[in-house]
Design a protein around this motif. Structure first.
Motif, PDB file in Angstrom:
ATOM      1  N   GLU A   1       0.791  -1.231   0.000  1.00 34.26           N
ATOM      2  CA  GLU A   1       0.000   0.000   0.000  1.00 34.26           C
ATOM      3  C   GLU A   1       0.823   1.282   0.000  1.00 34.26           C
ATOM      4  N   GLN A   2       1.989   1.268   0.623  1.00 37.43           N
ATOM      5  CA  GLN A   2       2.798   2.479   0.697  1.00 37.43           C
ATOM      6  C   GLN A   2       3.810   2.606  -0.448  1.00 37.43           C
ATOM      7  N   PHE A   3       3.857   1.623  -1.315  1.00 35.01           N
ATOM      8  CA  PHE A   3       4.850   1.675  -2.383  1.00 35.01           C
ATOM      9  C   PHE A   3       4.459   2.764  -3.386  1.00 35.01           C
ATOM     10  N   PRO A   4       5.422   3.612  -3.796  1.00 30.49           N
ATOM     11  CA  PRO A   4       5.112   4.754  -4.671  1.00 30.49           C
ATOM     12  C   PRO A   4       4.598   4.334  -6.054  1.00 30.49           C
ATOM     13  N   PHE A   5       3.423   4.834  -6.401  1.00 27.67           N
ATOM     14  CA  PHE A   5       2.813   4.484  -7.683  1.00 27.67           C
ATOM     15  C   PHE A   5       3.664   4.901  -8.888  1.00 27.67           C
ATOM     16  N   PRO A   6       4.372   6.044  -8.846  1.00 29.28           N
ATOM     17  CA  PRO A   6       5.224   6.374 -10.000  1.00 29.28           C
ATOM     18  C   PRO A   6       6.272   5.287 -10.288  1.00 29.28           C
ATOM     19  N   VAL A   7       6.773   4.632  -9.254  1.00 24.44           N
ATOM     20  CA  VAL A   7       7.743   3.547  -9.471  1.00 24.44           C
ATOM     21  C   VAL A   7       7.043   2.365 -10.139  1.00 24.44           C
ATOM     22  N   VAL A   8       5.804   2.084  -9.702  1.00 18.75           N
ATOM     23  CA  VAL A   8       5.012   1.020 -10.325  1.00 18.75           C
ATOM     24  C   VAL A   8       4.880   1.291 -11.823  1.00 18.75           C
ATOM     25  N   GLU A   9       4.568   2.529 -12.182  1.00 16.90           N
ATOM     26  CA  GLU A   9       4.402   2.874 -13.596  1.00 16.90           C
ATOM     27  C   GLU A   9       5.694   2.669 -14.386  1.00 16.90           C
ATOM     28  N   PHE A  10       6.833   3.062 -13.813  1.00 15.46           N
ATOM     29  CA  PHE A  10       8.119   2.839 -14.492  1.00 15.46           C
ATOM     30  C   PHE A  10       8.416   1.351 -14.615  1.00 15.46           C
ATOM     31  N   LEU A  11       8.111   0.569 -13.583  1.00 16.86           N
ATOM     32  CA  LEU A  11       8.336  -0.879 -13.658  1.00 16.86           C
ATOM     33  C   LEU A  11       7.481  -1.506 -14.761  1.00 16.86           C
ATOM     34  N   ARG A  12       6.275  -1.022 -14.908  1.00 19.64           N
ATOM     35  CA  ARG A  12       5.409  -1.515 -15.989  1.00 19.64           C
ATOM     36  C   ARG A  12       5.999  -1.180 -17.351  1.00 19.64           C
ATOM     37  N   LEU A  13       6.550   0.028 -17.491  1.00 18.63           N
ATOM     38  CA  LEU A  13       7.192   0.404 -18.751  1.00 18.63           C
ATOM     39  C   LEU A  13       8.391  -0.487 -19.064  1.00 18.63           C
ATOM     40  N   LEU A  14       9.020  -1.010 -18.008  1.00 18.46           N
ATOM     41  CA  LEU A  14      10.155  -1.919 -18.180  1.00 18.46           C
ATOM     42  C   LEU A  14       9.704  -3.356 -18.451  1.00 18.46           C
ATOM     43  N   GLY A  15       8.389  -3.571 -18.482  1.00 18.76           N
ATOM     44  CA  GLY A  15       7.855  -4.881 -18.853  1.00 18.76           C
ATOM     45  C   GLY A  15       7.384  -5.751 -17.713  1.00 18.76           C
ATOM     46  N   HIS A  16       7.399  -5.242 -16.489  1.00 19.24           N
ATOM     47  CA  HIS A  16       6.977  -6.044 -15.346  1.00 19.24           C
ATOM     48  C   HIS A  16       5.469  -5.955 -15.149  1.00 19.24           C
ATOM     49  N   ASP A  17       4.895  -7.049 -14.679  1.00 19.59           N
ATOM     50  CA  ASP A  17       3.467  -7.133 -14.379  1.00 19.59           C
ATOM     51  C   ASP A  17       3.302  -6.774 -12.901  1.00 19.59           C
ATOM     52  N   VAL A  18       2.861  -5.557 -12.625  1.00 18.49           N
ATOM     53  CA  VAL A  18       2.771  -5.071 -11.248  1.00 18.49           C
ATOM     54  C   VAL A  18       1.310  -4.849 -10.873  1.00 18.49           C
ATOM     55  N   LEU A  19       0.876  -5.571  -9.842  1.00 18.72           N
ATOM     56  CA  LEU A  19      -0.452  -5.389  -9.260  1.00 18.72           C
ATOM     57  C   LEU A  19      -0.282  -4.564  -7.997  1.00 18.72           C
ATOM     58  N   THR A  20      -1.104  -3.549  -7.830  1.00 17.34           N
ATOM     59  CA  THR A  20      -1.041  -2.741  -6.613  1.00 17.34           C
ATOM     60  C   THR A  20      -2.121  -3.206  -5.634  1.00 17.34           C
ATOM     61  N   VAL A  21      -1.916  -2.872  -4.371  1.00 16.43           N
ATOM     62  CA  VAL A  21      -2.922  -3.158  -3.352  1.00 16.43           C
ATOM     63  C   VAL A  21      -4.241  -2.492  -3.736  1.00 16.43           C
ATOM     64  N   GLN A  22      -4.146  -1.289  -4.260  1.00 14.14           N
ATOM     65  CA  GLN A  22      -5.335  -0.551  -4.649  1.00 14.14           C
ATOM     66  C   GLN A  22      -6.098  -1.278  -5.758  1.00 14.14           C
ATOM     67  N   ALA A  23      -5.398  -1.719  -6.781  1.00  6.22           N
ATOM     68  CA  ALA A  23      -6.042  -2.416  -7.901  1.00  6.22           C
ATOM     69  C   ALA A  23      -6.619  -3.762  -7.467  1.00  6.22           C
ATOM     70  N   ALA A  24      -6.029  -4.361  -6.433  1.00  4.62           N
ATOM     71  CA  ALA A  24      -6.526  -5.639  -5.912  1.00  4.62           C
ATOM     72  C   ALA A  24      -7.733  -5.456  -4.988  1.00  4.62           C
ATOM     73  N   GLY A  25      -8.104  -4.193  -4.732  1.00  2.00           N
ATOM     74  CA  GLY A  25      -9.249  -3.910  -3.883  1.00  2.00           C
ATOM     75  C   GLY A  25      -8.981  -4.113  -2.401  1.00  2.00           C
ATOM     76  N   LYS A  26      -7.728  -3.978  -1.994  1.00  2.00           N
ATOM     77  CA  LYS A  26      -7.352  -4.223  -0.607  1.00  2.00           C
ATOM     78  C   LYS A  26      -6.798  -2.984   0.100  1.00  2.00           C
ATOM     79  N   ALA A  27      -6.955  -1.816  -0.495  1.00  2.00           N
ATOM     80  CA  ALA A  27      -6.419  -0.580   0.086  1.00  2.00           C
ATOM     81  C   ALA A  27      -7.260  -0.125   1.274  1.00  2.00           C
ATOM     82  N   GLY A  28      -6.597   0.520   2.231  1.00  2.88           N
ATOM     83  CA  GLY A  28      -7.277   1.116   3.369  1.00  2.88           C
ATOM     84  C   GLY A  28      -7.854   0.130   4.361  1.00  2.88           C
ATOM     85  N   GLN A  29      -7.445  -1.116   4.302  1.00  2.89           N
ATOM     86  CA  GLN A  29      -8.000  -2.146   5.180  1.00  2.89           C
ATOM     87  C   GLN A  29      -7.064  -2.539   6.317  1.00  2.89           C
ATOM     88  N   LYS A  30      -5.901  -1.907   6.377  1.00  2.00           N
ATOM     89  CA  LYS A  30      -4.908  -2.216   7.419  1.00  2.00           C
ATOM     90  C   LYS A  30      -4.620  -3.719   7.496  1.00  2.00           C
TER      91      LYS A  30
END
Length: 111
Positions: A8-37
């Protein structure tokens, strides 16, 4: 290409750069698990079920989990770096050095 799960705390801009490098990155937010502690062991368990390595800035807790967890899909702990692209490139290089991420702890430190 690696399958990653950004906590949840991982910076989204880094996720976007990793995706541009070809990695399949799922975020907590996209998985529907954000804000649940969700506790870190459950974050790791979910990532493992999804066959994804966790990518996090929470170094101390996930290093402890690596030592106590008998099996996981990989853990990548990173030092915080506001140069998002440079951090993504260091993560990419570290991942590419490993043939398999399963049960592996990778440390990506700021230069």
């Amino acid at each position: 290409m690696a399958r990653l799960y950004a906590d949840e705390q991982f910076p989204f801009p880094v996720v976007e750069f990793l995706r541009l490098l070809g990695h399949d990155v799922l975020t907590v937010q996209a998985a529907g698990k954000a804000g649940q502690k969700i506790p870190d062991p459950e974050v790791l368990a979910f990532a493992t079920e999804e066959n994804r390595a966790v990518i996090t800035l929470n170094k101390s807790d996930f290093i402890k989990l690596h030592k106590t967890c008998s099996h996981h899909a990989g853990i990548i702990v990173c030092s915080d770096d506001r140069n998002w692209e440079a951090l993504a490139n260091r993560i990419d290089r570290a991942i590419n050095l490993k043939e398999v991420l399963v049960d592996t702890l990778i440390r990506v430190n700021r230069q």
